[in-house]
Design a protein around this motif. Sequence first.
Motif, short mmCIF file in Angstrom:
data_model
loop_
_atom_site.label_atom_id
_atom_site.label_comp_id
_atom_site.label_asym_id
_atom_site.label_seq_id
_atom_site.Cartn_x
_atom_site.Cartn_y
_atom_site.Cartn_z
N GLN A 16 17.28 54.89 -7.41
CA GLN A 16 17.77 53.64 -6.85
C GLN A 16 19.27 53.71 -6.61
N VAL A 17 19.73 52.91 -5.65
CA VAL A 17 21.15 52.66 -5.47
C VAL A 17 21.36 51.16 -5.28
N ALA A 18 22.51 50.67 -5.68
CA ALA A 18 22.85 49.27 -5.47
C ALA A 18 23.21 49.03 -4.01
N PRO A 19 23.03 47.83 -3.53
CA PRO A 19 23.46 47.52 -2.16
C PRO A 19 24.93 47.91 -1.95
N GLY A 20 25.20 48.54 -0.84
CA GLY A 20 26.53 49.04 -0.55
C GLY A 20 26.71 50.50 -0.85
N PHE A 21 25.80 51.08 -1.64
CA PHE A 21 25.90 52.49 -2.02
C PHE A 21 24.87 53.36 -1.29
N GLU A 22 24.34 52.86 -0.20
CA GLU A 22 23.35 53.64 0.56
C GLU A 22 23.97 54.94 1.08
N GLY A 23 25.27 54.93 1.36
CA GLY A 23 25.93 56.15 1.82
C GLY A 23 25.94 57.24 0.77
N VAL A 24 25.97 56.85 -0.49
CA VAL A 24 25.90 57.84 -1.57
C VAL A 24 24.51 58.47 -1.61
N ASP A 366 31.45 72.55 -5.15
CA ASP A 366 32.62 71.72 -4.88
C ASP A 366 32.42 70.92 -3.59
N LYS A 367 31.82 71.55 -2.59
CA LYS A 367 31.54 70.85 -1.34
C LYS A 367 30.53 69.74 -1.55
N GLU A 368 29.51 70.00 -2.39
CA GLU A 368 28.52 68.97 -2.69
C GLU A 368 29.18 67.77 -3.38
N ASN A 369 29.98 68.06 -4.41
CA ASN A 369 30.63 66.97 -5.12
C ASN A 369 31.60 66.22 -4.22
N THR A 370 32.33 66.93 -3.38
CA THR A 370 33.25 66.27 -2.46
C THR A 370 32.53 65.29 -1.56
N LEU A 371 31.38 65.71 -1.03
CA LEU A 371 30.61 64.85 -0.14
C LEU A 371 30.17 63.58 -0.86
N MET A 372 29.67 63.72 -2.07
CA MET A 372 29.15 62.56 -2.80
C MET A 372 30.28 61.69 -3.35
N ILE A 373 31.37 62.31 -3.81
CA ILE A 373 32.51 61.54 -4.31
C ILE A 373 33.14 60.73 -3.18
N ASP A 374 33.30 61.33 -2.01
CA ASP A 374 33.87 60.61 -0.88
C ASP A 374 33.00 59.40 -0.51
N ALA A 375 31.68 59.59 -0.52
CA ALA A 375 30.78 58.48 -0.21
C ALA A 375 30.86 57.38 -1.27
N MET A 376 30.96 57.79 -2.52
CA MET A 376 31.08 56.82 -3.61
C MET A 376 32.36 56.00 -3.48
N LEU A 377 33.47 56.68 -3.26
CA LEU A 377 34.75 55.98 -3.14
C LEU A 377 34.79 55.07 -1.92
N SER A 378 34.14 55.50 -0.82
CA SER A 378 34.06 54.65 0.35
C SER A 378 33.32 53.36 0.04
N ALA A 379 32.25 53.48 -0.75
CA ALA A 379 31.48 52.29 -1.13
C ALA A 379 32.31 51.35 -1.99
N VAL A 380 33.05 51.90 -2.93
CA VAL A 380 33.83 51.08 -3.87
C VAL A 380 35.04 50.47 -3.21
N ARG A 381 35.77 51.30 -2.48
CA ARG A 381 37.03 50.83 -1.89
C ARG A 381 36.83 50.05 -0.60
N GLY A 382 35.60 50.12 -0.07
CA GLY A 382 35.31 49.38 1.14
C GLY A 382 35.05 47.91 0.89
N GLY A 383 35.08 47.51 -0.37
CA GLY A 383 34.94 46.09 -0.69
C GLY A 383 33.52 45.59 -0.56
N ARG A 384 32.61 46.24 -1.27
CA ARG A 384 31.22 45.81 -1.20
C ARG A 384 31.03 44.41 -1.75
#
Length: 384
Positions: A16-24, A366-384
């Motif tokens: 599961q993911v919370a709404p706003g975290f679909e990109g992750v 490292d590339k895998e983590n970068t992809l997922m971390i960037d998506a996570m931060l986008s969800a958080v900092r995008g003001g869900r």
Amino acid sequence: MLTSDHDTGEATVHGQVAPGFEGVRDAFEQVVRDQPLPTGQQLAVHHDGERVVDLWAGPGVEADTVTGVFSISKGAAYIVVALLVQDGVLDLDRTVASYWPEYGQAGKEGTTLRQLLAHQAGAIGVEEHLTIEELADEAVIAARLAPHAPYWTPGTGFGYHGLTISALLCEVVRRATGRSLQDWWEQRVRRPRGIGFYLGLPEELDSLYLDVAPAVPGPDDEVPPQPGKLEAIAFSRSHMPDLSVFPNFPLTRALGQGSAGGVASARGAAAAYAAVIGVLDGSPALLDPDTTEEFTRIHSEGTDLVGQAESRFALGFQVLDNRYAALGPDAFGHGGAAGAMAFAAPSDRLAYAYIRSRFALGDSADKENTLMIDAMLSAVRGGR
């Protein structure tokens, strides 16, 4: 939470993911699709007191499956030491020998606990290397290291104590408190918060364990260092040329060697860091701001004498903004040899863990983590 059972074409992604975290979820699905061989994978994220990402995929993997997390184990060891420093039980600027007199010989007399945590102690191993059986037992490692000379003058440089640092810390903790580091972890952190991150997996839970698989050797793989080099000593290459076998050795996971012998799920590793910074289910933070600042500011920076590469360490923890550019300077945690990663990002009120059961090739993890971390931060900092 949004249920996510998606067939990627290679493996089904569950969870599961919370709404706003679909990109992750999308990023995790891409990571699953890109695996060259079957690999167990889990991803968990906590934000502001809620687990907002809880995903898993791969053969034999469920939400609570645990596997060897290698140096992510060190994070648990450092959390325990930080708690004992916070309590006034340990003093960073006292010598190791003041707690453990047998350590004060062969040029190690003045080594402080702070220098040890910062990988400045030079106690990376022994010339004849340690066997897998010895490496599984921290009391044995400590006894072998106590009379041994350091590989550089403590405090004059730093090098990654990949398989020994927790044994040294564990002996300090045992001498100071009469209890093992593993016991402190269990009683102070893991059990009260129901965290699936074990320094010593109970026998009755061994059915949850998924073996770590080696990466497929390829022409671009790094050539292992030859015995005699500091990296060979630090990782006991003559006895353990393939590190992937270490957590699969039953004694390793039973004793819970805190340098590389812990086992966890992504849920467990993320929850541990969430507990540290106070984003776990409304529980108060384990570490106060002053202790967190002390343990996460950079203490060692430059060329690592063991790995001969540019590196930096806080008090044990890796400071991660140079590795993952999107993270803030306060992000701290530790990676693991197979490509797993677990950390806290206090300024973003986040805790993250990605666990994989097969060694990654090259820099792919490292590339895998970068992809997922960037998506996570986008969800958080995008003001869900």
